[in-house]
Design an enzyme around this catalytic site. Structure first.
Site, PDB file in Angstrom:
ATOM      1  NE  ARG A  62      -3.748  -0.104   2.122  1.00  0.00           N
ATOM      2  CZ  ARG A  62      -4.786   0.113   1.301  1.00  0.00           C
ATOM      3  NH1 ARG A  62      -5.006   1.330   0.803  1.00  0.00           N
ATOM      4  NH2 ARG A  62      -5.599  -0.853   0.983  1.00  0.00           N
ATOM      5  NE  ARG A  88      -7.079  -0.167  -5.091  1.00  0.00           N
ATOM      6  CZ  ARG A  88      -7.263  -1.400  -4.634  1.00  0.00           C
ATOM      7  NH1 ARG A  88      -7.151  -1.667  -3.353  1.00  0.00           N
ATOM      8  NH2 ARG A  88      -7.552  -2.380  -5.464  1.00  0.00           N
ATOM      9  CB  ILE A  89      -7.706   3.948   2.344  1.00  0.00           C
ATOM     10  CG1 ILE A  89      -9.090   3.448   2.767  1.00  0.00           C
ATOM     11  CG2 ILE A  89      -7.108   4.859   3.397  1.00  0.00           C
ATOM     12  CD1 ILE A  89      -9.047   2.379   3.826  1.00  0.00           C
ATOM     13  CG  LEU A  90      -6.215   8.532  -1.834  1.00  0.00           C
ATOM     14  CD1 LEU A  90      -6.970   9.809  -2.213  1.00  0.00           C
ATOM     15  CD2 LEU A  90      -5.159   8.205  -2.895  1.00  0.00           C
ATOM     16  CG  ASN A 102     -13.744  10.921   0.026  1.00  0.00           C
ATOM     17  OD1 ASN A 102     -13.747  10.421  -1.100  1.00  0.00           O
ATOM     18  ND2 ASN A 102     -14.318  10.335   1.064  1.00  0.00           N
ATOM     19  CG  HIS A 104     -18.700   8.644   2.752  1.00  0.00           C
ATOM     20  ND1 HIS A 104     -18.052   7.481   2.384  1.00  0.00           N
ATOM     21  CD2 HIS A 104     -19.603   8.296   3.691  1.00  0.00           C
ATOM     22  CE1 HIS A 104     -18.537   6.475   3.093  1.00  0.00           C
ATOM     23  NE2 HIS A 104     -19.477   6.940   3.890  1.00  0.00           N
ATOM     24  CG  ASP A 136      -8.356  12.563   8.601  1.00  0.00           C
ATOM     25  OD1 ASP A 136      -8.718  11.518   8.012  1.00  0.00           O
ATOM     26  OD2 ASP A 136      -8.845  12.928   9.693  1.00  0.00           O
ATOM     27  CG  ASP A 140     -15.033   7.537   4.414  1.00  0.00           C
ATOM     28  OD1 ASP A 140     -14.500   8.069   3.434  1.00  0.00           O
ATOM     29  OD2 ASP A 140     -15.531   6.392   4.377  1.00  0.00           O
TER      30      ASP A 140
HETATM   31  C1  GAR Z   1     -20.481   8.352  -5.228  1.00  0.00           C
HETATM   32  O1  GAR Z   1     -21.756   8.183  -4.670  1.00  0.00           O
HETATM   33  C2  GAR Z   1     -19.461   8.561  -4.115  1.00  0.00           C
HETATM   34  O2  GAR Z   1     -19.962   9.234  -3.008  1.00  0.00           O
HETATM   35  C3  GAR Z   1     -19.133   7.138  -3.760  1.00  0.00           C
HETATM   36  O3  GAR Z   1     -19.046   6.478  -4.985  1.00  0.00           O
HETATM   37  C4  GAR Z   1     -19.991   7.067  -5.901  1.00  0.00           C
HETATM   38  C5  GAR Z   1     -19.285   7.314  -7.218  1.00  0.00           C
HETATM   39  O4  GAR Z   1     -20.182   7.614  -8.235  1.00  0.00           O
HETATM   40  N1  GAR Z   1     -17.926   7.078  -3.006  1.00  0.00           N
HETATM   41  C6  GAR Z   1     -17.726   6.217  -2.015  1.00  0.00           C
HETATM   42  O5  GAR Z   1     -18.528   5.360  -1.690  1.00  0.00           O
HETATM   43  C7  GAR Z   1     -16.390   6.361  -1.314  1.00  0.00           C
HETATM   44  N2  GAR Z   1     -16.384   5.659  -0.069  1.00  0.00           N
HETATM   45  P1  GAR Z   1     -19.659   8.149  -9.652  1.00  0.00           P
HETATM   46  O6  GAR Z   1     -18.511   7.230 -10.089  1.00  0.00           O
HETATM   47  O7  GAR Z   1     -20.846   8.011 -10.565  1.00  0.00           O
HETATM   48  O8  GAR Z   1     -19.209   9.563  -9.492  1.00  0.00           O
END
Ligand code: GAR
Length: 211
Positions: A62, A88-90, A102, A104, A136, A140
């Site tokens: 990683r 992925r976790i940065l 980010n 979420h 950070d 999340d």
């Molecule tokens: C979004 O709903 C975003 O919040 C989520 O993936 C989707 C991407 O949609 N992200 C996560 O779940 C991160 N933990 P998209 O590819 O159509 O923009």
């Protein structure tokens, strides 16, 4: 900004649309992914935006992957990294070097992790939503910039609820990134303020400002 995606990239596409207007105040300089097949990469190329992939499996661990990702991002000299559906976790190499936000699909700190919509449904909440926050080194867990609630409807399944969340999420993302770009920001502990005017200079050691 550099936008990071792992899948469809509908949020990234909304940002690309917004950036067509000069008044928006931001430009996407590159789109990056951990997945060579991510659908959003094609959308970026169609829009004439450079796209790059740093596949996780090409690195021993990683930390090596995180360093490679950070270097690739740095090639484009962005003021902001936007993780928009990046799954992925940065790690410290990225978040210690680049200001990054980010999105979420839940009202953090509820339902962090990769299955936020499924977890909210399983818990039986009546409202969930979307959050944009600074990254950070946790999962999340960074300072929250904005959130929008979305009601859970009777009969919702994961796909239906996620689609409704994504509709409000795209608007929130575009609005918030535009505000950050035009006004700058100050992070004071857990609190994010738009604008470059922070607290008094005596508090400066507690405060991170826009570069
Ligand atoms: C979004 O709903 C975003 O919040 C989520 O993936 C989707 C991407 O949609 N992200 C996560 O779940 C991160 N933990 P998209 O590819 O159509 O923009």
């Amino acid at each position: 900004m550099v936008v990071l995606i792992s899948g469809t990239g509908s949020n990234m596409a909304a940002l690309l649309d917004a950036c067509r207007s000069p008044e928006y105040g931001a430009q996407v300089v590159a789109v990056g992914s951990d997945r060579p097949g991510a659908g959003g990469l094609e959308k970026a190329e169609e829009a004439g935006v450079p796209a790059f992939v740093v596949p996780f499996r090409d690195y021993a661990d990683r930390s090596e992957w995180d360093t490679a990702m950070s270097e690739r991002i740095a090639d484009f000299e962005p003021d902001l990294v936007v993780s928009a559906g990046f799954m992925r976790i940065l790690g410290p190499a990225v978040v210690g070097r680049h200001a990054a936000v980010n999105i979420h699909p839940a009202l953090l700190p509820s339902f962090p992790g990769a299955h936020a919509v499924r977890d909210a449904l399983a818990h039986g909440v009546r409202f969930t939503g979307t959050t944009i926050h600074f990254l950070d080194e946790g999962v999340d867990s960074g300072p929250i910039i904005d959130q929008v609630p979305v009601p859970v409807e009777d009969g919702d399944d994961e796909a239906a609820l996620h689609e409704r969340i994504k509709t409000v999420e795209r608007r929130m993302l575009v609005d918030t990134v535009g505000e950050l770009a035009r006004r700058g920001w100050t992070v004071d502990g857990r609190h994010v303020r738009l604008g470059r005017t922070g607290p008094s200079p005596t508090d400066a050691s507690e405060t991170k400002e826009t570069p």
